[in-house]
Design an enzyme around this catalytic site. Structure first.
Site, PDB file in Angstrom:
ATOM      1  N   SER A  72       0.818  -1.211   0.000  1.00 33.11           N
ATOM      2  CA  SER A  72       0.000   0.000   0.000  1.00 33.11           C
ATOM      3  C   SER A  72       0.856   1.266   0.000  1.00 33.11           C
ATOM      4  O   SER A  72       2.005   1.260   0.453  1.00 33.11           O
ATOM      5  CB  SER A  72      -0.923   0.030   1.213  1.00 33.11           C
ATOM      6  OG  SER A  72      -1.654  -1.162   1.309  1.00 33.11           O
TER       7      SER A  72
HETATM    8  N1  SAH Z   1      -0.992  -4.832   3.912  1.00 33.82           N
HETATM    9  C1  SAH Z   1      -0.248  -5.162   2.722  1.00 33.82           C
HETATM   10  C2  SAH Z   1      -1.013  -4.798   1.472  1.00 33.82           C
HETATM   11  C3  SAH Z   1      -1.087  -5.966   0.576  1.00 33.82           C
HETATM   12  S1  SAH Z   1      -2.230  -5.919  -0.737  1.00 33.82           S
HETATM   13  C4  SAH Z   1       1.156  -4.577   2.773  1.00 33.82           C
HETATM   14  O1  SAH Z   1       1.446  -3.797   3.692  1.00 33.82           O
HETATM   15  O2  SAH Z   1       1.971  -4.902   1.921  1.00 33.82           O
HETATM   16  C5  SAH Z   1      -3.535  -6.921  -0.101  1.00 33.82           C
HETATM   17  C6  SAH Z   1      -3.216  -8.348   0.229  1.00 33.82           C
HETATM   18  O3  SAH Z   1      -4.460  -8.953   0.612  1.00 33.82           O
HETATM   19  C7  SAH Z   1      -2.660  -9.199  -0.911  1.00 33.82           C
HETATM   20  O4  SAH Z   1      -1.463  -9.769  -0.511  1.00 33.82           O
HETATM   21  C8  SAH Z   1      -3.738 -10.263  -1.135  1.00 33.82           C
HETATM   22  O5  SAH Z   1      -3.230 -11.529  -1.494  1.00 33.82           O
HETATM   23  C9  SAH Z   1      -4.405 -10.307   0.232  1.00 33.82           C
HETATM   24  N2  SAH Z   1      -5.761 -10.862   0.225  1.00 33.82           N
HETATM   25  C10 SAH Z   1      -6.738 -10.712  -0.698  1.00 33.82           C
HETATM   26  N3  SAH Z   1      -7.840 -11.387  -0.328  1.00 33.82           N
HETATM   27  C11 SAH Z   1      -7.554 -11.990   0.862  1.00 33.82           C
HETATM   28  C12 SAH Z   1      -8.278 -12.830   1.752  1.00 33.82           C
HETATM   29  N4  SAH Z   1      -9.532 -13.205   1.523  1.00 33.82           N
HETATM   30  N5  SAH Z   1      -7.659 -13.248   2.865  1.00 33.82           N
HETATM   31  C13 SAH Z   1      -6.391 -12.893   3.156  1.00 33.82           C
HETATM   32  N6  SAH Z   1      -5.650 -12.103   2.353  1.00 33.82           N
HETATM   33  C14 SAH Z   1      -6.224 -11.647   1.221  1.00 33.82           C
END
Ligand code: SAH
Length: 225
Positions: A72
């Site tokens: 993010s």
């Molecule tokens: N907080 C992260 C942002 C990652 S983007 C950071 O600081 O880097 C969002 C993430 O959510 C992705 O890695 C994606 O695989 C995950 N995601 C999407 N759907 C999900 C679900 N149902 N359960 C767990 N993770 C999920």
């Protein structure tokens, strides 16, 4: 001559000076909680992206982390973290969507215990390894569909979701403690999403909008190995 390893401290585009410029920018954009600004200042974001992107780690933008996912934007991480801390520091925080592990690392410096759930195994493994290398011991990782929350450690003082569902998963509200807060982007992946802050008091849930955002979709129903 000995070469000192300074990957953690960073050099050039990852130096403390470059990081401080990002913090000034966040302050200019309205982030005012000093604890949050400090947590972002000391979290080495360049270690949460691929080496090829390290020089861009302190730009205020989202960056790719593989598997069609992104780390993010620092401003959004700061906003969500401020919302989590609003009204008192929570002890237990659940994050849904570990991704690179950056948001979890920022939170780990501010709260007692962080629980984080990711559905893509490669990202889950890598984030766990990073946390270990950085000595962040108060983060627990789980490979699962986070829309179910993480029942065994519930209730949580705060839940942060970093991927956008069409609708708020009921389990995440259920697993909030009394006076708990849920920060979640809601809306279609192609359309506008709204960042919502929900506060639970007894059986009442109040909702406030924190503005429009753009997150990858929350994918429900299975784990990707
Ligand atoms: N907080 C992260 C942002 C990652 S983007 C950071 O600081 O880097 C969002 C993430 O959510 C992705 O890695 C994606 O695989 C995950 N995601 C999407 N759907 C999900 C679900 N149902 N359960 C767990 N993770 C999920």
């Amino acid at each position: 001559m000995t070469l000192k390893s300074n990957t953690h401290e960073g050099i050039g585009m990852t130096s403390q000076r470059t990081r401080d410029r990002l913090i000034s920018r966040l302050r200019d954009r309205g982030i005012c909680n000093p604890q949050v600004l400090h947590a972002l200042r000391v979290t080495p974001r360049h270690l949460f992206v691929d080496e090829a992107l390290a020089s861009r780690a302190y730009e205020d933008t989202a960056l790719p982390i593989g598997h069609k996912q992104t780390i993010s934007q620092p401003y959004v991480v700061a906003c969500m973290t401020e919302a989590v801390l609003q009204g008192g520091t929570p002890k237990k925080v659940l994050e849904v969507g570990t991704g690179s592990g950056y948001q979890a690392a920022v939170l780990s410096g501010l709260v007692e215990q962080v629980y984080t759930v990711e559905r893509i195994e490669a990202l889950y493994q890598q984030a766990r390894k990073r946390a270990m290398q950085l000595g962040l011991r108060n983060i627990r990782f789980k490979l699962s569909d986070g829309s179910w929350g993480w029942e065994s450690y519930a209730p949580y003082d705060a839940v942060v979701v970093t991927a956008a569902p069409d609708e708020i998963p009921a389990a995440l509200v259920d697993q909030l403690a009394d006076n708990g807060r849920l920060v979640i982007p809601v809306g279609e992946s192609s359309g506008a999403q709204e960042l919502l802050l929900l506060r639970k008091t007894g059986t009442r849930v109040e909702q406030e909008s924190l503005g429009s955002v753009s997150f990858v979709p929350l994918v429900q129903g299975n784990v990707y190995t």
